[in-house]
Design a protein around this motif. Structure first.
Motif, short mmCIF file in Angstrom:
data_model
loop_
_atom_site.label_atom_id
_atom_site.label_comp_id
_atom_site.label_asym_id
_atom_site.label_seq_id
_atom_site.Cartn_x
_atom_site.Cartn_y
_atom_site.Cartn_z
N ASP A 154 0.83 -1.21 0.00
CA ASP A 154 0.00 0.00 0.00
C ASP A 154 0.86 1.26 0.00
OD1 ASP A 154 -2.24 -1.58 0.03
OD2 ASP A 154 -2.56 -1.43 2.20
N LEU A 155 2.01 1.20 0.68
CA LEU A 155 2.90 2.37 0.74
C LEU A 155 3.42 2.73 -0.65
CD1 LEU A 155 4.43 4.34 2.68
CD2 LEU A 155 6.30 2.69 2.68
N PHE A 156 3.90 1.74 -1.39
CA PHE A 156 4.42 2.00 -2.73
C PHE A 156 3.29 2.39 -3.69
CE2 PHE A 156 8.01 -0.08 -0.92
CZ PHE A 156 9.12 0.35 -1.65
N LYS A 157 2.13 1.75 -3.51
CA LYS A 157 0.99 2.09 -4.36
C LYS A 157 0.53 3.51 -4.10
CE LYS A 157 -3.76 0.65 -5.46
NZ LYS A 157 -4.85 -0.31 -5.12
N ASP A 158 0.52 3.92 -2.85
CA ASP A 158 0.10 5.28 -2.50
C ASP A 158 1.07 6.31 -3.07
OD1 ASP A 158 -1.55 7.19 -0.84
OD2 ASP A 158 0.41 7.49 0.10
N ALA A 159 2.39 6.00 -3.03
CA ALA A 159 3.38 6.93 -3.58
C ALA A 159 3.16 7.13 -5.08
CB ALA A 159 4.79 6.40 -3.31
N ARG A 160 2.92 6.05 -5.81
CA ARG A 160 2.68 6.17 -7.25
C ARG A 160 1.39 6.93 -7.53
NH1 ARG A 160 4.17 0.59 -6.78
NH2 ARG A 160 6.30 0.24 -7.53
N THR A 161 0.33 6.62 -6.78
CA THR A 161 -0.97 7.27 -7.00
C THR A 161 -0.89 8.76 -6.74
OG1 THR A 161 -2.09 5.22 -6.35
CG2 THR A 161 -3.39 7.24 -6.34
N ARG A 162 -0.21 9.13 -5.64
CA ARG A 162 -0.10 10.56 -5.31
C ARG A 162 0.73 11.31 -6.33
NH1 ARG A 162 1.91 11.77 0.47
NH2 ARG A 162 1.74 13.84 -0.44
N ALA A 163 1.79 10.66 -6.84
CA ALA A 163 2.63 11.31 -7.85
C ALA A 163 1.84 11.58 -9.12
CB ALA A 163 3.84 10.44 -8.14
N VAL A 164 1.02 10.61 -9.53
CA VAL A 164 0.18 10.80 -10.72
C VAL A 164 -0.87 11.88 -10.48
CG1 VAL A 164 -1.50 9.70 -12.23
CG2 VAL A 164 0.56 8.45 -11.55
N SER A 170 8.21 12.08 -10.02
CA SER A 170 8.90 11.18 -9.11
C SER A 170 8.29 11.25 -7.72
CB SER A 170 10.39 11.52 -9.04
OG SER A 170 10.57 12.87 -8.63
N ALA A 171 8.57 10.22 -6.93
CA ALA A 171 8.12 10.16 -5.55
C ALA A 171 9.24 9.58 -4.70
CB ALA A 171 6.85 9.31 -5.43
#
Length: 397
Positions: A154-164, A170-171
């Motif tokens: 979830d942490l990595f998924k959240d970083a990608r989602t927020r960056a988009v 980048s995140a």
């Protein structure tokens, strides 16, 4: 509900079931129904706890950290420069790809507590204009199998989602105290945080691709020797940056940063304060300036004076003054003991004694504060012998 009600209930239910069975009543449906209700309550409790944690985490991430630049971090010039160079790989990704350079996947910040590792991670996010997602290693340790690994995903998924969502290229994911989940794996039984570490390794292996957003993992620890070798190998944490205790120049820089919002007396020499605060971390130096301002306020003054800074250094180094009342004989013995240290220090290194006091602080009834003459990282045999003589001077007195 009383605390003992749970114990009473656990003891009463088996007795009741045995009594019903003794009367000839079929207790199997009762046991099945009770098991279903218990399982439902456990599931509800787990989901509620996870929902509360997720809600708090989302709120924390939504607010985000305050913007921080490398210029606002005192000292650590070499560590900041090395980190900037590593971050340039994230910013100039198109240029480095022409030379066949593999982008960095992870940066490990190591060093003693209070040296500014978390601050440097926040400054890295500002430097690269990246989304910043932070977590602590303890957030991934749970008694339920699979929860920690799920939170890593979830942490990595959240970083990608927020960056988009924020239209960033980048995140940066920052994990503080990574040794909690990244400790060395041992043979034998499988532990829950082993699965968490395995999931982290899997995410790092697929952390970079040619598409945006690009993810960089920064982690911090003060126990690098505890980490699993699989984390430390090239291709995962490619750069290990040592964030050490600041030297005299760095301490002065840190003191100047924290003195900007405090009314200092014009006669205060921060270079002298930095010399007296030998061995202090950045967090301790910030505490020195804060405690000095508190002492100023207690005295109903409008400017911080030298004595306030001296008392602040003593408090950070030794602790607050205590209310221990000693008799005359004890005071005399403590005075002779401390004077033995001071006299021996002055004989061996003239001008090295900064202060001698009989005021109880922390666990000490009195103490001698020495003023180091210069920054020293290598110690000769003569120096160590002098240190032994100064230490034994109190006993000789």
């Amino acid at each position: 509900m009383p605390k003992w009600s749970k114990e009473v209930l656990i003891g009463f239910v088996p007795v009741l079931l045995i009594f019903l069975a003794f009367l000839g009543i079929n207790i199997v449906p009762i046991i099945v129904a009770a098991a279903m209700v218990g399982a439902l309550l456990v599931i509800t409790h787990m989901r509620g706890g996870i929902a509360v944690n997720a809600g708090a985490e989302k709120k924390r991430k939504k607010n985000g950290p305050a913007k921080l630049t490398f210029e606002e971090i005192g000292g650590q010039d070499n560590a900041k420069q090395e980190l900037r160079e590593a971050l340039d790989f994230l910013i100039r990704h198109e240029e480095i790809s022409k030379f066949g350079i593999r982008p960095l996947k992870g940066i490990l910040l190591t060093g003693p507590p209070g040296t500014g590792k978390t601050l440097m991670a926040k400054a890295a996010a500002h430097y690269t204009n990246s989304v910043f997602v932070a977590a602590s290693g303890s957030e991934f340790v749970e008694m339920y199998v699979g929860v920690g690994a799920g939170r890593i995903r979830d942490l990595f998924k959240d970083a990608r989602t927020r960056a988009v969502k924020e239209n960033r290229e980048s995140a940066i994911i920052f994990i503080d105290e990574i040794d909690v989940i990244g400790g060395k794996r041992e043979g034998g039984q499988q532990r829950e945080y082993d699965q968490t570490l395995n999931q982290l390794l899997t995410e790092m292996d697929g952390i970079y691709n040619s598409e945006t957003p690009r993810i960089l993992l920064i982690a911090a620890t003060n126990r690098k020797e505890m980490l699993d070798p699989a984390l430390l190998r090239p291709g995962r944490f490619d750069r290990h940056i040592q964030v050490d205790m600041p030297d005299k120049k760095g301490r002065k820089s840190i003191l100047e940063l924290h003195a900007k919002n405090k009314p200092l007396h014009p006669d205060i020499n921060l270079e002298k304060v930095a010399e007296e605060a030998y061995g202090f971390s950045g967090a301790q130096l910030e505490s020195v300036m804060n405690e000095a301002a508190i002492y100023m306020m207690r005295d109903n003054l409008t400017q911080v004076e030298d004595r306030h800074l001296a008392m602040a250094i003593d408090k950070v180094m030794m602790g607050e003054k205590t209310d221990r009342e000693t008799n005359h004989e004890e005071k005399k013995r403590v005075a002779i003991h401390e004077l033995g240290h001071a006299i021996m220090a002055e004989l061996l290194r003239p001008g090295s004694v900064s202060q001698v006091t009989l005021t109880p602080r922390g666990q000490a009834l009195g103490y001698v504060r020495h003023n180091p003459q210069q920054e020293q990282y290598l110690y000769t045999k003569d120096y160590l012998e002098e240190q032994i003589m100064i230490a034994l001077g109190g006993a000789a007195g």
